[in-house]
Design a protein around this motif. Sequence first.
Motif, PDB file in Angstrom:
ATOM      1  N   PRO A   1      -1.138  -6.873   8.547  1.00 53.99           N
ATOM      2  CA  PRO A   1      -0.496  -6.015   7.382  1.00 53.99           C
ATOM      3  C   PRO A   1      -1.403  -4.687   7.712  1.00 53.99           C
ATOM      4  CG  PRO A   1      -1.114  -8.069   6.419  1.00 53.99           C
ATOM      5  CD  PRO A   1      -1.494  -8.430   7.747  1.00 53.99           C
ATOM      6  N   GLY A   2      -0.794  -3.404   7.402  1.00 51.45           N
ATOM      7  CA  GLY A   2      -1.394  -2.166   7.430  1.00 51.45           C
ATOM      8  C   GLY A   2      -1.772  -1.674   8.795  1.00 51.45           C
ATOM      9  N   GLU A   3      -1.092  -2.306   9.921  1.00 48.52           N
ATOM     10  CA  GLU A   3      -1.031  -1.779  11.278  1.00 48.52           C
ATOM     11  C   GLU A   3       0.336  -1.638  11.813  1.00 48.52           C
ATOM     12  OE1 GLU A   3      -3.929  -2.763  14.263  1.00 48.52           O
ATOM     13  OE2 GLU A   3      -4.738  -4.321  13.011  1.00 48.52           O
ATOM     14  N   THR A   4       0.329  -0.476  12.474  1.00 54.64           N
ATOM     15  CA  THR A   4       1.873   0.027  13.082  1.00 54.64           C
ATOM     16  C   THR A   4       2.107  -0.958  14.165  1.00 54.64           C
ATOM     17  OG1 THR A   4       1.201   2.258  12.632  1.00 54.64           O
ATOM     18  CG2 THR A   4       2.817   2.179  14.073  1.00 54.64           C
ATOM     19  N   ARG A   5       3.386  -1.069  14.141  1.00 55.77           N
ATOM     20  CA  ARG A   5       4.210  -1.991  15.152  1.00 55.77           C
ATOM     21  C   ARG A   5       5.614  -1.407  15.455  1.00 55.77           C
ATOM     22  NH1 ARG A   5       8.410  -4.874  13.493  1.00 55.77           N
ATOM     23  NH2 ARG A   5       8.598  -5.520  11.159  1.00 55.77           N
ATOM     24  N   LEU A   6       6.004  -1.542  16.548  1.00 59.70           N
ATOM     25  CA  LEU A   6       7.203  -1.135  17.052  1.00 59.70           C
ATOM     26  C   LEU A   6       8.515  -1.951  16.270  1.00 59.70           C
ATOM     27  CD1 LEU A   6       6.848  -0.448  20.876  1.00 59.70           C
ATOM     28  CD2 LEU A   6       7.030   1.191  18.833  1.00 59.70           C
ATOM     29  N   GLU A   7       9.648  -1.529  16.021  1.00 62.49           N
ATOM     30  CA  GLU A   7      10.727  -2.355  15.490  1.00 62.49           C
ATOM     31  C   GLU A   7      11.267  -3.306  16.650  1.00 62.49           C
ATOM     32  OE1 GLU A   7      14.034  -3.926  14.172  1.00 62.49           O
ATOM     33  OE2 GLU A   7      14.145  -2.620  15.677  1.00 62.49           O
ATOM     34  N   VAL A   8      11.038  -4.503  16.339  1.00 61.35           N
ATOM     35  CA  VAL A   8      11.385  -5.672  17.290  1.00 61.35           C
ATOM     36  C   VAL A   8      12.845  -5.400  18.045  1.00 61.35           C
ATOM     37  CG1 VAL A   8      11.703  -8.064  17.567  1.00 61.35           C
ATOM     38  CG2 VAL A   8      10.044  -7.188  16.052  1.00 61.35           C
ATOM     39  N   SER A   9      13.852  -5.576  17.325  1.00 60.21           N
ATOM     40  CA  SER A   9      15.180  -5.285  17.836  1.00 60.21           C
ATOM     41  C   SER A   9      15.596  -4.087  18.780  1.00 60.21           C
ATOM     42  CB  SER A   9      16.566  -5.704  16.881  1.00 60.21           C
ATOM     43  OG  SER A   9      16.468  -4.622  15.880  1.00 60.21           O
ATOM     44  N   GLU A  10      15.120  -3.136  18.179  1.00 58.41           N
ATOM     45  CA  GLU A  10      15.275  -1.780  18.864  1.00 58.41           C
ATOM     46  C   GLU A  10      14.257  -1.957  20.166  1.00 58.41           C
ATOM     47  OE1 GLU A  10      13.986   2.849  18.273  1.00 58.41           O
ATOM     48  OE2 GLU A  10      14.288   1.607  16.525  1.00 58.41           O
ATOM     49  N   THR A  11      13.125  -2.230  20.172  1.00 64.08           N
ATOM     50  CA  THR A  11      12.248  -2.298  21.556  1.00 64.08           C
ATOM     51  C   THR A  11      12.978  -3.264  22.422  1.00 64.08           C
ATOM     52  OG1 THR A  11      10.588  -1.771  19.823  1.00 64.08           O
ATOM     53  CG2 THR A  11      10.076  -2.655  22.060  1.00 64.08           C
ATOM     54  N   LEU A  12      13.474  -4.439  22.100  1.00 60.59           N
ATOM     55  CA  LEU A  12      13.830  -5.465  22.986  1.00 60.59           C
ATOM     56  C   LEU A  12      15.400  -4.846  23.589  1.00 60.59           C
ATOM     57  CD1 LEU A  12      13.279  -8.762  21.179  1.00 60.59           C
ATOM     58  CD2 LEU A  12      12.096  -7.898  23.153  1.00 60.59           C
ATOM     59  N   ASP A  13      16.029  -4.140  22.693  1.00 63.52           N
ATOM     60  CA  ASP A  13      17.377  -3.639  23.215  1.00 63.52           C
ATOM     61  C   ASP A  13      16.954  -2.682  24.296  1.00 63.52           C
ATOM     62  OD1 ASP A  13      18.776  -5.150  21.563  1.00 63.52           O
ATOM     63  OD2 ASP A  13      19.134  -3.619  20.002  1.00 63.52           O
ATOM     64  N   ARG A  14      15.777  -1.773  24.077  1.00 55.63           N
ATOM     65  CA  ARG A  14      15.496  -1.007  25.107  1.00 55.63           C
ATOM     66  C   ARG A  14      15.129  -1.431  26.468  1.00 55.63           C
ATOM     67  NH1 ARG A  14      13.400   4.303  23.357  1.00 55.63           N
ATOM     68  NH2 ARG A  14      13.069   4.703  25.559  1.00 55.63           N
ATOM     69  N   LEU A  15      14.362  -2.359  26.300  1.00 56.70           N
ATOM     70  CA  LEU A  15      13.925  -3.074  27.594  1.00 56.70           C
ATOM     71  C   LEU A  15      14.890  -3.909  28.225  1.00 56.70           C
ATOM     72  CD1 LEU A  15      10.506  -4.866  26.131  1.00 56.70           C
ATOM     73  CD2 LEU A  15      10.684  -3.032  28.081  1.00 56.70           C
ATOM     74  N   LYS A  16      15.929  -4.488  27.624  1.00 58.64           N
ATOM     75  CA  LYS A  16      16.933  -5.472  27.773  1.00 58.64           C
ATOM     76  C   LYS A  16      17.299  -4.841  29.306  1.00 58.64           C
ATOM     77  CE  LYS A  16      21.143  -8.085  26.695  1.00 58.64           C
ATOM     78  NZ  LYS A  16      20.754  -9.381  26.152  1.00 58.64           N
ATOM     79  N   PRO A  17      18.038  -3.804  29.406  1.00 61.55           N
ATOM     80  CA  PRO A  17      18.505  -3.407  30.774  1.00 61.55           C
ATOM     81  C   PRO A  17      17.523  -3.434  31.954  1.00 61.55           C
ATOM     82  CG  PRO A  17      19.140  -1.767  29.159  1.00 61.55           C
ATOM     83  CD  PRO A  17      18.008  -2.635  28.451  1.00 61.55           C
ATOM     84  N   ILE A  18      16.317  -2.931  31.813  1.00 64.48           N
ATOM     85  CA  ILE A  18      15.375  -3.087  32.710  1.00 64.48           C
ATOM     86  C   ILE A  18      14.778  -4.281  33.022  1.00 64.48           C
ATOM     87  CG2 ILE A  18      13.116  -2.532  33.305  1.00 64.48           C
ATOM     88  CD1 ILE A  18      13.204   0.247  31.988  1.00 64.48           C
ATOM     89  N   LEU A  19      14.727  -5.364  31.951  1.00 66.89           N
ATOM     90  CA  LEU A  19      14.468  -6.717  32.316  1.00 66.89           C
ATOM     91  C   LEU A  19      15.428  -7.588  32.893  1.00 66.89           C
ATOM     92  CD1 LEU A  19      12.255  -7.513  29.039  1.00 66.89           C
ATOM     93  CD2 LEU A  19      11.242  -6.770  31.339  1.00 66.89           C
TER      94      LEU A  19
END
Length: 590
Positions: free
Chosen positions: A64-82
């Motif tokens: 709590p209180g720390e910044t993180r990336l949005e999970v589904s959006e980040t995985l969607d960005r990574l998916k084509p490369i991975l």
Amino acid sequence: DYSHYRVARSQAELDECMLELARQERFAIDLETTSLQPEECRIVGIALSWKEGHGWYLPLMAPPGETRLEVSETLDRLKPILEGRHPGKINQNIKYDWRALAASGIRMGGIVGDTMVADYLLHAGERSHGLDELSRRYLGHRMIPITDLIGPSSRKAAQMRMDVVRVDQVARYACEDADAALRLSRILETALAEAGPRLPGLYADLEVPLVEVLARMERAGVLIDARRLEALAVEMASELQRIETQIHSIAGRPFNIQSLPQLRQVLFEDLGLPVQGKTGTTGEPSTDQETLEKLASLDHRGSELPRMLLRHRQVSKLKGTYVDALTGLAGPDGRVRASFNQTVTATGRLSSSDPNLQNIPVRRDEGQQIRQAFIAPPGHRLISADYSQIELRLLAHLTGDEALIEAFKQGIDVHAAVAAEIYGTPVASVDSAMRRTAKMVNFGVIYGISAFGLAQRLGVPREQAASCIDAYFARYPSVLAWQEQILDEALSRGFVETILGRRRSITGLKSSRSHRSRTQPEREAINMAVQGSAADLIKLAMLGLDRALERSALGARLVLQIHDELVLECPERETGAAAALVRQAMRGAM
């Protein structure tokens, strides 16, 4: 220096990371998760490294209180490369990362390296190929212990709490893993090239592609019939009680068969059985498996009791290891997912763990009943394909022995032929017990068993066992010449190679030796040449079959590998076509 490890905390930083990543030829990827079970984990964050000393960390979970990336959006960005073949991906034990990503809908492609597998090919006899050990050995660096993040706890407990660790700390820990894997991959690939001309190909063309095959096989798992196992557990409990009653009857009184002092008193004092050996720790008479087998073979009024004890231990082990454990290991879908390990055995064979599905006895009723509990879902069937006498066939190829080759060409049962020689009887008169004895001789001689060792297995005098060994080499003279050649080469080079160039270091060999009394290093050398080559073959077959299934429109998939046997799960209407593919892949593998 961790100053070049960066955390992507915003969309702009993620864009920068993705832009750089897409331009790379290859990169190391390391996932931090909340479980050692990849299908059950949540991804805490992803570390990426493509330049030594540099790394990006993508936080998907944070306190709590720390910044993180949005999970589904980040995985969607990574998916084509991975999922693409380029850039290439590497890591330490990348099979885990493949399965964890698959649980999130990403099928990682383009795996080009695994540092654990690379070091295993260089040092198959080493106990550990873990990242901490490799970093210490090759980089002179101590990795950050997970306890520095979590505090004193087990690895499993610490993993479950990774989501509460500060992002900066996890980033340093994860990026260090990816950075180390990147550095190690270059060192190890150079070492493979320097070690032998065939090792780089064995690594890149067989072992690395096999990682994804095993990952998919593990993710699929195999369905078990829980009701059958529960019923079998009741039957085995009743059998154990019956055996225990018989043991007490033979002993003349009840006693705790699990108590070693009580067992010693019954065996060596009450029944007067001779002591066969003593334990190295306490000096008390031994009651281990080997001792009980010796006592059971004696012509003594009390020898029935050690026979019953062996039976009790066997049933008890099967019940505890498989019947009771399997239902607890099954996932919510009723499937058991074992791990298939590339880096454990010294010969190159795959091993299985959690649970070990490769040691279920085939020739005993309980083992067959346990195997029957592995089933296919409705509308599907299991297909089992097993190489026939593959190690003997490889021996015929490797030695060029004319008699052995001719036996296979004519379709002669080699075990029956050897039995006929041993017992001086026509092949047609060989019964199953005689054939089993000949099989022990065949495989014992292949792997350099001594006359003493063979005598113990067969329960015959040492002189008779020595005669069996001599008769074998008289029938197949090129086998002995080949064994001597293997040992001479191992003595001069310090290692043995398989048919594909897999290596195992051998030390302690002597120039003078006897085929009747092989030493442990001699047995290891001969074993590696044959069993290691069989391991090469089945791995090639798995790879070829996997590629054939990928090209086909069939729904069949590999679910198990048991030494020389492959098991597939297949839609019932496709069994004929799938079986044809299996035959083609296994027959044409080498």
